[in-house]
Design a protein around this motif. Structure first.
Motif, PDB file in Angstrom:
ATOM      1  N   ASP A  35      40.689  18.044  65.172  1.00 27.78           N
ATOM      2  CA  ASP A  35      41.322  19.246  65.714  1.00 27.78           C
ATOM      3  C   ASP A  35      42.332  19.824  64.729  1.00 27.78           C
ATOM      4  N   ALA A  36      43.095  18.939  64.098  1.00 29.07           N
ATOM      5  CA  ALA A  36      44.090  19.410  63.123  1.00 29.07           C
ATOM      6  C   ALA A  36      43.408  20.044  61.922  1.00 29.07           C
ATOM      7  N   LYS A  37      42.281  19.474  61.492  1.00 28.97           N
ATOM      8  CA  LYS A  37      41.543  20.066  60.368  1.00 28.97           C
ATOM      9  C   LYS A  37      41.052  21.466  60.703  1.00 28.97           C
ATOM     10  N   GLU A  38      40.530  21.637  61.925  1.00 28.85           N
ATOM     11  CA  GLU A  38      40.039  22.943  62.333  1.00 28.85           C
ATOM     12  C   GLU A  38      41.179  23.952  62.423  1.00 28.85           C
ATOM     13  N   ALA A  39      42.313  23.526  62.982  1.00 28.49           N
ATOM     14  CA  ALA A  39      43.476  24.420  63.064  1.00 28.49           C
ATOM     15  C   ALA A  39      43.976  24.779  61.673  1.00 28.49           C
ATOM     16  N   LEU A  40      43.941  23.809  60.766  1.00 29.69           N
ATOM     17  CA  LEU A  40      44.400  24.062  59.401  1.00 29.69           C
ATOM     18  C   LEU A  40      43.487  25.057  58.702  1.00 29.69           C
ATOM     19  N   ARG A  41      42.178  24.926  58.895  1.00 25.39           N
ATOM     20  CA  ARG A  41      41.240  25.870  58.280  1.00 25.39           C
ATOM     21  C   ARG A  41      41.498  27.292  58.792  1.00 25.39           C
ATOM     22  N   THR A  42      41.739  27.413  60.093  1.00 26.21           N
ATOM     23  CA  THR A  42      42.009  28.728  60.672  1.00 26.21           C
ATOM     24  C   THR A  42      43.283  29.331  60.083  1.00 26.21           C
ATOM     25  N   GLU A  43      44.322  28.510  59.969  1.00 25.68           N
ATOM     26  CA  GLU A  43      45.595  29.024  59.469  1.00 25.68           C
ATOM     27  C   GLU A  43      45.525  29.334  57.966  1.00 25.68           C
ATOM     28  N   ILE A  44      44.752  28.572  57.224  1.00 24.51           N
ATOM     29  CA  ILE A  44      44.570  28.884  55.798  1.00 24.51           C
ATOM     30  C   ILE A  44      43.883  30.240  55.642  1.00 24.51           C
ATOM     31  N   ALA A  45      42.901  30.521  56.499  1.00 25.81           N
ATOM     32  CA  ALA A  45      42.224  31.825  56.448  1.00 25.81           C
ATOM     33  C   ALA A  45      43.206  32.952  56.755  1.00 25.81           C
ATOM     34  N   LEU A  46      44.110  32.733  57.699  1.00 25.41           N
ATOM     35  CA  LEU A  46      45.120  33.749  58.014  1.00 25.41           C
ATOM     36  C   LEU A  46      46.095  33.938  56.857  1.00 25.41           C
ATOM     37  N   ALA A  47      46.466  32.840  56.209  1.00 25.20           N
ATOM     38  CA  ALA A  47      47.353  32.940  55.042  1.00 25.20           C
ATOM     39  C   ALA A  47      46.662  33.693  53.912  1.00 25.20           C
ATOM     40  N   ASP A  48      45.374  33.425  53.701  1.00 23.96           N
ATOM     41  CA  ASP A  48      44.621  34.153  52.670  1.00 23.96           C
ATOM     42  C   ASP A  48      44.560  35.648  52.992  1.00 23.96           C
ATOM     43  N   GLN A  49      44.394  35.966  54.275  1.00 22.34           N
ATOM     44  CA  GLN A  49      44.365  37.367  54.673  1.00 22.34           C
ATOM     45  C   GLN A  49      45.706  38.042  54.377  1.00 22.34           C
ATOM     46  N   CYS A  50      46.797  37.354  54.656  1.00 23.71           N
ATOM     47  CA  CYS A  50      48.129  37.881  54.350  1.00 23.71           C
ATOM     48  C   CYS A  50      48.282  38.107  52.847  1.00 23.71           C
ATOM     49  N   ALA A  51      47.806  37.145  52.049  1.00 23.55           N
ATOM     50  CA  ALA A  51      47.897  37.280  50.584  1.00 23.55           C
ATOM     51  C   ALA A  51      47.099  38.478  50.098  1.00 23.55           C
ATOM     52  N   ASN A  52      45.894  38.659  50.635  1.00 28.07           N
ATOM     53  CA  ASN A  52      45.053  39.775  50.204  1.00 28.07           C
ATOM     54  C   ASN A  52      45.675  41.121  50.579  1.00 28.07           C
ATOM     55  N   GLU A  53      46.212  41.212  51.797  1.00 28.90           N
ATOM     56  CA  GLU A  53      46.828  42.461  52.237  1.00 28.90           C
ATOM     57  C   GLU A  53      48.068  42.779  51.401  1.00 28.90           C
ATOM     58  N   THR A  54      48.873  41.753  51.125  1.00 35.09           N
ATOM     59  CA  THR A  54      50.065  41.963  50.302  1.00 35.09           C
ATOM     60  C   THR A  54      49.676  42.370  48.889  1.00 35.09           C
ATOM     61  N   GLY A  55      48.668  41.702  48.335  1.00 34.83           N
ATOM     62  CA  GLY A  55      48.212  42.038  46.992  1.00 34.83           C
ATOM     63  C   GLY A  55      47.706  43.468  46.902  1.00 34.83           C
ATOM     64  N   ARG A  56      46.954  43.900  47.906  1.00 30.37           N
ATOM     65  CA  ARG A  56      46.456  45.283  47.894  1.00 30.37           C
ATOM     66  C   ARG A  56      47.615  46.287  47.944  1.00 30.37           C
ATOM     67  N   ARG A  57      48.619  45.998  48.764  1.00 27.67           N
ATOM     68  CA  ARG A  57      49.760  46.912  48.850  1.00 27.67           C
ATOM     69  C   ARG A  57      50.547  46.928  47.543  1.00 27.67           C
ATOM     70  N   ILE A  58      50.690  45.788  46.896  1.00 26.76           N
ATOM     71  CA  ILE A  58      51.371  45.733  45.598  1.00 26.76           C
ATOM     72  C   ILE A  58      50.621  46.581  44.576  1.00 26.76           C
ATOM     73  N   CYS A  59      49.303  46.510  44.581  1.00 23.49           N
ATOM     74  CA  CYS A  59      48.504  47.335  43.660  1.00 23.49           C
ATOM     75  C   CYS A  59      48.772  48.819  43.909  1.00 23.49           C
ATOM     76  N   GLU A  60      48.842  49.216  45.172  1.00 17.96           N
ATOM     77  CA  GLU A  60      49.128  50.619  45.484  1.00 17.96           C
ATOM     78  C   GLU A  60      50.506  51.015  44.960  1.00 17.96           C
ATOM     79  N   LEU A  61      51.480  50.133  45.116  1.00 18.75           N
ATOM     80  CA  LEU A  61      52.837  50.442  44.672  1.00 18.75           C
ATOM     81  C   LEU A  61      52.930  50.477  43.148  1.00 18.75           C
ATOM     82  N   LEU A  62      52.155  49.627  42.478  1.00 22.61           N
ATOM     83  CA  LEU A  62      52.209  49.571  41.016  1.00 22.61           C
ATOM     84  C   LEU A  62      51.709  50.858  40.368  1.00 22.61           C
ATOM     85  N   VAL A  63      50.819  51.552  41.037  1.00 18.07           N
ATOM     86  CA  VAL A  63      50.304  52.803  40.479  1.00 18.07           C
ATOM     87  C   VAL A  63      51.459  53.758  40.194  1.00 18.07           C
TER      88      VAL A  63
END
Length: 213
Positions: free
Chosen positions: A149-177
């Motif tokens: 159960d902990a492994k499954e919860a960890l996989r879900t939360e890692i995916a959410l963290a990756d989503q946060c990283a991708n969204e932040t990275g995209r916004r940084i790219c927009e700001l860098l322009v």
């Protein structure tokens, strides 16, 4: 959050611009490994630092932006991802038990680069910084196993963290322009003359009668 990120990107670009006049082309033997942080980086594309720019110049900016992404993900994890937060804290405690961490505390221009030059068969090393760090890592005990159960919860939360990283990275790219002009002008002023002088010196050496080439 948006205003904070916009301010942080501006401050990081300003810090890179203050460092850039101190950059000089490396005179030592080059390294052949590809920097995964910089190769194909959308951040560098957004900043206009893709073509004909020395790697360390790119790396200093890319690393500063990565630190902003890491900070955003850390804050999101602290607020919303308890299982991942606990795993990261445990990893930090294990890491703190290592007495030697060669990659820690480096300036942004060197953070994430390989710690040692490429090996030279004619000049073997007694040891390398990376080997010393790895030997310390082997003395730290492994973490206890997780339940299914902990492994499954960890996989879900890692995916959410990756989503946060991708969204932040995209916004940084927009700001860098919005910083492209200042970045281009700084490269033109501080980097290009040094690269041109280096190429001119190389051409003189190749044209020299004593040159082996």
């Amino acid at each position: 959050m948006e205003r904070s990120l916009e301010t942080s990107v501006s401050q990081a670009v300003d810090a890179w611009l203050r460092w850039l006049p101190r950059w000089h082309p490396a005179a030592h033997r080059g390294r052949t490994r590809i920097c995964r942080r910089c190769i194909g980086s959308p951040i560098l594309r957004a900043a206009g630092l893709v073509d004909d720019v020395p790697h360390q110049v790119q790396h200093g900016l890319a690393t500063r932006m990565k630190a902003l992404v890491d900070h955003a993900v850390a804050e999101y994890t602290e607020r919303n991802l308890p299982v991942l937060r606990a795993e990261l804290r445990a990893a930090d405690l294990r890491e703190a038990q290592r007495s030697y961490r060669p990659g820690e505390g480096l300036d942004p221009e060197f953070d994430g680069l390989q710690l040692d030059p490429d090996p030279d068969p004619e000049q073997p090393y007694l040891f390398t910084l990376a080997e010393l760090g790895e030997s310390q890592a082997r003395t730290v005990p492994p973490p206890p196993p997780l339940s299914d159960d902990a492994k499954e919860a960890l996989r879900t939360e890692i995916a959410l963290a990756d989503q946060c990283a991708n969204e932040t990275g995209r916004r940084i790219c927009e700001l860098l322009v919005g910083h492209r002009l200042a970045i281009h002008d700084a490269v033109e002023r501080y980097v290009e003359p040094q690269v041109t002088a280096l190429l001119d010196d190389l051409a003189l050496e190749l044209d020299s009668p004593s040159s082996p080439w």
